[in-house]
Design a protein around this motif. Structure first.
Motif, short mmCIF file in Angstrom:
data_model
loop_
_atom_site.label_atom_id
_atom_site.label_comp_id
_atom_site.label_asym_id
_atom_site.label_seq_id
_atom_site.Cartn_x
_atom_site.Cartn_y
_atom_site.Cartn_z
N GLU A 34 0.86 -1.19 0.00
CA GLU A 34 0.00 0.00 0.00
C GLU A 34 0.89 1.24 0.00
N CYS A 35 0.52 2.23 -0.82
CA CYS A 35 1.28 3.47 -0.86
C CYS A 35 1.14 4.18 0.49
N ASP A 36 2.27 4.55 1.09
CA ASP A 36 2.25 5.18 2.42
C ASP A 36 1.84 6.64 2.37
N THR A 37 1.62 7.18 1.17
CA THR A 37 1.19 8.58 1.07
C THR A 37 -0.28 8.71 0.72
N CYS A 38 -0.70 8.02 -0.37
CA CYS A 38 -2.10 8.16 -0.80
C CYS A 38 -2.94 6.92 -0.50
N SER A 39 -2.32 5.88 0.09
CA SER A 39 -3.01 4.64 0.49
C SER A 39 -3.53 3.82 -0.67
N ALA A 40 -3.00 4.06 -1.89
CA ALA A 40 -3.43 3.27 -3.04
C ALA A 40 -2.90 1.85 -2.92
N ASP A 41 -3.66 0.87 -3.40
CA ASP A 41 -3.23 -0.52 -3.38
C ASP A 41 -2.10 -0.74 -4.39
N LEU A 42 -1.10 -1.52 -3.99
CA LEU A 42 0.01 -1.90 -4.87
C LEU A 42 0.03 -3.42 -4.93
N PRO A 43 -0.74 -4.01 -5.85
CA PRO A 43 -0.87 -5.47 -5.90
C PRO A 43 0.40 -6.17 -6.34
N SER A 44 0.45 -7.46 -6.13
CA SER A 44 1.61 -8.26 -6.51
C SER A 44 1.90 -8.10 -8.00
N GLY A 45 3.19 -7.92 -8.33
CA GLY A 45 3.60 -7.73 -9.72
C GLY A 45 3.64 -6.29 -10.16
N CYS A 46 3.15 -5.39 -9.32
CA CYS A 46 3.12 -3.96 -9.65
C CYS A 46 4.47 -3.32 -9.31
N CYS A 47 4.88 -2.34 -10.13
CA CYS A 47 6.12 -1.62 -9.86
C CYS A 47 5.84 -0.50 -8.86
#
Length: 268
Positions: A34-47
């Motif tokens: 999870e992005c620590d600034t905007c809380s967006a999800d960062l799923p597996s395989g994502c840069c």
């Protein structure tokens, strides 16, 4: 190349860091983050960009804002607002390409967006970009041109040559560079492909440097300039063997033998 210069000082900005001042590194998620600034999800395989010791992560959008000085988050007074639809997620293949050639982030994001519109040709597009940038004097400049071609719908990635093109490639033993460029050229001009290939092959028939002739012809046809003159000299011996039949060659040898025998009898 490299990070965008500061418009006020002209100096390159320092590499983005986490709150503990560790340099953020480009990574590929091996799980859910999870992005620590905007809380967006960062799923597996994502840069994403992160600091392993601090367990700190940033999505691509927030990283670019931090790099360009437009992000105000944990180190400022105002929390950023996530963009509609969430931050851009950089494909790992795009990230690897840009990291290898030190492409700045704004161009990487443009490439990522352009390739999103071409899912059926993604693998071929990436392979073609790797090959093109390998010999480029300015990888960033060439990549911007390729992105523009994608947006205009004229970019052709790595593709298998059509049947007629493959015949010419094999017959004249074109090198890898000429093979790739000829395939790309013919595929980009479907309306004139037949005529283009005809003119190219006419000039290959008596050429001892077929790959060089192909490159010259491609440039001339693209510019619409005068085409090189047809060569009237004998073809290269290798291509003569490919094009001529063995029976014809045997017949020619037999004629030579008969002439020699006739001369020998006359002397006697």
């Amino acid at each position: 190349m490299g990070r965008k210069r500061n418009v006020d000082t002209g100096a390159k900005g320092s590499a983005p860091t986490c709150p503990s001042l560790h340099t953020l590194e480009r990574r590929v998620a091996d799980g859910d983050f999870e992005c620590d600034t905007c809380s967006a999800d960062l799923p597996s395989g994502c840069c994403f960009y992160g600091c392993h010791p601090c367990d700190y992560s940033l999505c691509g959008g927030c990283y670019v804002k931090l790099a360009t000085g437009t992000l105000v988050g944990e180190q400022g007074s105002q929390a950023p607002v996530a963009e509609a639809g969430g931050p851009p997620r950089i494909d790992p293949d795009v990230a690897d390409l840009c990291d290898h050639y030190e492409i700045e982030d704004r161009i990487m994001l443009k490439l990522n967006e352009a390739l999103k519109e071409r899912p059926t040709t993604f693998a071929g597009d990436i392979q073609s970009l790797w090959e093109s940038l390998a010999t480029a004097r300015s990888p960033a400049g060439l990549l911007m041109a390729k992105i523009r071609h994608m947006q205009e719908g004229t970019f052709v990635g790595k593709a298998e040559p059509p049947k007629d093109v493959l015949r010419v490639i094999e017959k004249y033993r074109l090198d890898e560079d000429a093979r790739t460029k000829l395939t790309d050229f013919i595929c980009k001009r479907p309306n004139t492909a037949k005529e283009d290939l005809f003119e190219i092959e006419r000039r290959l028939e008596n050429s001892g440097r077929p790959s060089a002739v192909v490159m010259t012809m491609i440039v001339a046809l693209q510019k619409g300039s005068k085409l090189p003159e047809l060569q009237r000299s004998a073809p290269h011996r290798d291509y003569a063997e490919i094009g001529g039949s063995r029976k014809d060659q045997d017949r020619e040898r037999e004629r030579d033998r008969e002439k020699r025998r006739s001369r020998s009898r006359t002397r006697r």
